[in-house]
Design an enzyme around this catalytic site. Sequence first.
Site, PDB file in Angstrom:
ATOM      1  N   ARG A  58     108.400   6.290  10.418  1.00 17.96           N
ATOM      2  CA  ARG A  58     107.181   6.679  11.135  1.00 17.96           C
ATOM      3  C   ARG A  58     106.936   8.129  10.727  1.00 17.96           C
ATOM      4  O   ARG A  58     106.988   8.441   9.547  1.00 17.96           O
ATOM      5  CB  ARG A  58     107.378   6.468  12.647  1.00 17.96           C
ATOM      6  CG  ARG A  58     106.090   6.503  13.449  1.00 17.96           C
ATOM      7  CD  ARG A  58     106.229   5.925  14.861  1.00 17.96           C
ATOM      8  NE  ARG A  58     107.037   6.730  15.767  1.00 17.96           N
ATOM      9  CZ  ARG A  58     107.251   6.448  17.048  1.00 17.96           C
ATOM     10  NH1 ARG A  58     106.710   5.379  17.583  1.00 17.96           N
ATOM     11  NH2 ARG A  58     108.005   7.210  17.803  1.00 17.96           N
ATOM     12  N   MET A 105      87.532 -11.942  31.404  1.00 21.83           N
ATOM     13  CA  MET A 105      87.451 -10.478  31.285  1.00 21.83           C
ATOM     14  C   MET A 105      87.722  -9.779  32.616  1.00 21.83           C
ATOM     15  O   MET A 105      88.372  -8.736  32.649  1.00 21.83           O
ATOM     16  CB  MET A 105      86.080 -10.068  30.744  1.00 21.83           C
ATOM     17  CG  MET A 105      86.036  -8.624  30.295  1.00 21.83           C
ATOM     18  SD  MET A 105      84.426  -8.116  29.695  1.00 21.83           S
ATOM     19  CE  MET A 105      84.322  -8.955  28.133  1.00 21.83           C
ATOM     20  N   LYS A 118     103.773   9.990  27.739  1.00 25.31           N
ATOM     21  CA  LYS A 118     102.725   9.625  26.774  1.00 25.31           C
ATOM     22  C   LYS A 118     101.922   8.426  27.294  1.00 25.31           C
ATOM     23  O   LYS A 118     102.393   7.710  28.190  1.00 25.31           O
ATOM     24  CB  LYS A 118     103.354   9.302  25.418  1.00 25.31           C
ATOM     25  CG  LYS A 118     104.239   8.060  25.440  1.00 25.31           C
ATOM     26  CD  LYS A 118     104.956   7.868  24.116  1.00 25.31           C
ATOM     27  CE  LYS A 118     105.895   6.674  24.190  1.00 25.31           C
ATOM     28  NZ  LYS A 118     106.816   6.645  23.054  1.00 25.31           N
ATOM     29  N   TYR A 130      87.406 -21.094  30.508  1.00 26.15           N
ATOM     30  CA  TYR A 130      86.854 -21.353  29.178  1.00 26.15           C
ATOM     31  C   TYR A 130      87.719 -22.345  28.405  1.00 26.15           C
ATOM     32  O   TYR A 130      88.940 -22.186  28.348  1.00 26.15           O
ATOM     33  CB  TYR A 130      86.774 -20.052  28.373  1.00 26.15           C
ATOM     34  CG  TYR A 130      85.802 -19.052  28.944  1.00 26.15           C
ATOM     35  CD1 TYR A 130      84.439 -19.310  28.972  1.00 26.15           C
ATOM     36  CD2 TYR A 130      86.268 -17.838  29.455  1.00 26.15           C
ATOM     37  CE1 TYR A 130      83.552 -18.373  29.489  1.00 26.15           C
ATOM     38  CE2 TYR A 130      85.389 -16.904  29.972  1.00 26.15           C
ATOM     39  CZ  TYR A 130      84.031 -17.174  29.992  1.00 26.15           C
ATOM     40  OH  TYR A 130      83.158 -16.252  30.504  1.00 26.15           O
TER      41      TYR A 130
HETATM   42  C1  LIG Z   1     108.150   6.647  23.420  1.00 26.84           C
HETATM   43  C2  LIG Z   1     109.093   7.605  22.895  1.00 26.84           C
HETATM   44  C3  LIG Z   1     110.245   7.952  23.624  1.00 26.84           C
HETATM   45  C4  LIG Z   1     110.659   7.250  24.887  1.00 26.84           C
HETATM   46  O1  LIG Z   1     111.114   5.976  24.587  1.00 26.84           O
HETATM   47  P1  LIG Z   1     111.638   4.999  25.740  1.00 26.84           P
HETATM   48  O2  LIG Z   1     112.206   3.859  25.004  1.00 26.84           O
HETATM   49  O3  LIG Z   1     110.429   4.628  26.504  1.00 26.84           O
HETATM   50  O4  LIG Z   1     112.615   5.751  26.536  1.00 26.84           O
HETATM   51  C5  LIG Z   1     111.041   8.951  23.135  1.00 26.84           C
HETATM   52  N1  LIG Z   1     110.726   9.595  21.994  1.00 26.84           N
HETATM   53  C6  LIG Z   1     109.643   9.286  21.263  1.00 26.84           C
HETATM   54  C7  LIG Z   1     109.357  10.024  20.027  1.00 26.84           C
HETATM   55  C8  LIG Z   1     108.798   8.272  21.685  1.00 26.84           C
HETATM   56  O5  LIG Z   1     107.737   7.946  20.936  1.00 26.84           O
END
Ligand SMILES: *Cc1c(COP(=O)(O)O)cnc(C)c1O
Length: 397
Positions: free
Chosen positions: A141, A327, A37, A275
């Site tokens: 979630r 930036m 992801k 800055y």
């Molecule tokens: C991100 C995620 C994982 C992987 O988690 P890690 O801690 O990076 O191994 C697994 N399942 C779901 C649903 C996630 O959102």
Amino acid sequence: MVYSYPARALIDISALTHNAKLLMQKAPQTRHLGIVKADAYGHGHASIAVALARAGYQAIGVAQIEEALTVRDALDLAGFSDVTLFSWVIPADGTLVATEAIERGIEVAASTAVQVAMLADCANPQNPARLHLKIDTGMSRAGATLEEFPALVEAALASDSLKIVGIWSHLSHADEFSEGGVEATAMQKEVFEAGCKLLSEAGVTDFIRHLGATSVTLWHPELRYDMVRDGIGLYGLTPNPAVATSAELGLMPVMNLVANLMQVKRVVAGATVSYGGTWKAPTDRWLGLVPLGYGDGVPRHASNAAEVSVYSGQRQLRAKVVGRVCMDQFMIDLGPAVDENGQALPPPAVAGDATVLFGNPLKFPNCPSVDDWAKACNTINYEIVTRLGSRVPREYV
Ligand SMILES: *Cc1c(COP(=O)(O)O)cnc(C)c1O
């Protein structure tokens, strides 16, 4: 390859393969799904998915369904049409993308009866949508609560355009061994098993159960069920450095963020940097300009906090980020430009020298780790790599 961009992320595929094999060895009895992801945590999802398939991963997971389509293309092109893809962020108005995903055999998550109905509309009995029903076991979630779960199962069973292939959930404290953390995990396990029982009792027989991420692969043999979803560990990073560091786990960092110094300059004692002038040169100093900034995902929180490693010929030194990160650039303190007797000191580095923000110390001796950066920026290693900007070229080595 030559890039005009003054920085690059070297992505070490042999380190990725090492980590993949290590995670598979830690939990040899279960299936492993590799999580790619958010562009593979900033590492580039297409290349990483293919490398994971080569390393023996039979399933790949990606949050956004649209990303799943790109990953499917990459896997098919590389000859891995047999590798399963799973995607779990289903947009409310996602009919178009879901139809394509289902046509291409991508397995999808469903948390609500409304999602189930939409997915049924995107599929047909000849090519049913393959569903992993999501139960919310305590993370709050996505997912149906245990109370809502029977209705979700019923909705999924009502259409012959749908096939339930899995039940799954996600843990909120699997990387935490405090009393509260252990209790929360135990509670989630209980709810998950109640959901599995409900699904069996509804007459569904052939489904897989998955609950855990890297922390379960590493630390919770009792929670592995039929599959684990490995993310951060694949990238060579620990889910929680307070439990065990990446090095202690035998993981190898995959991303090495390298930039070439753009300029080395001498400033006089009392000069302020960047800055707001939050850093003031205590003596005459040599400063280095690093051509990366928050536009590239270098956190502004690294200002006056993180360190980089500089390589100049045979010399290596650690230099602190001084002043605020801009930036596109930030400054580092390369050290004094005069000695105690007022004698001028030569610059310890020159324009063009390599600086490494973080990476594998076996490749770049004594370089900071992603965890060093996370600590300096008061965040987690996940965020440091994932937020690396898309304009920084990824170079696969
Ligand atoms: C991100 C995620 C994982 C992987 O988690 P890690 O801690 O990076 O191994 C697994 N399942 C779901 C649903 C996630 O959102």
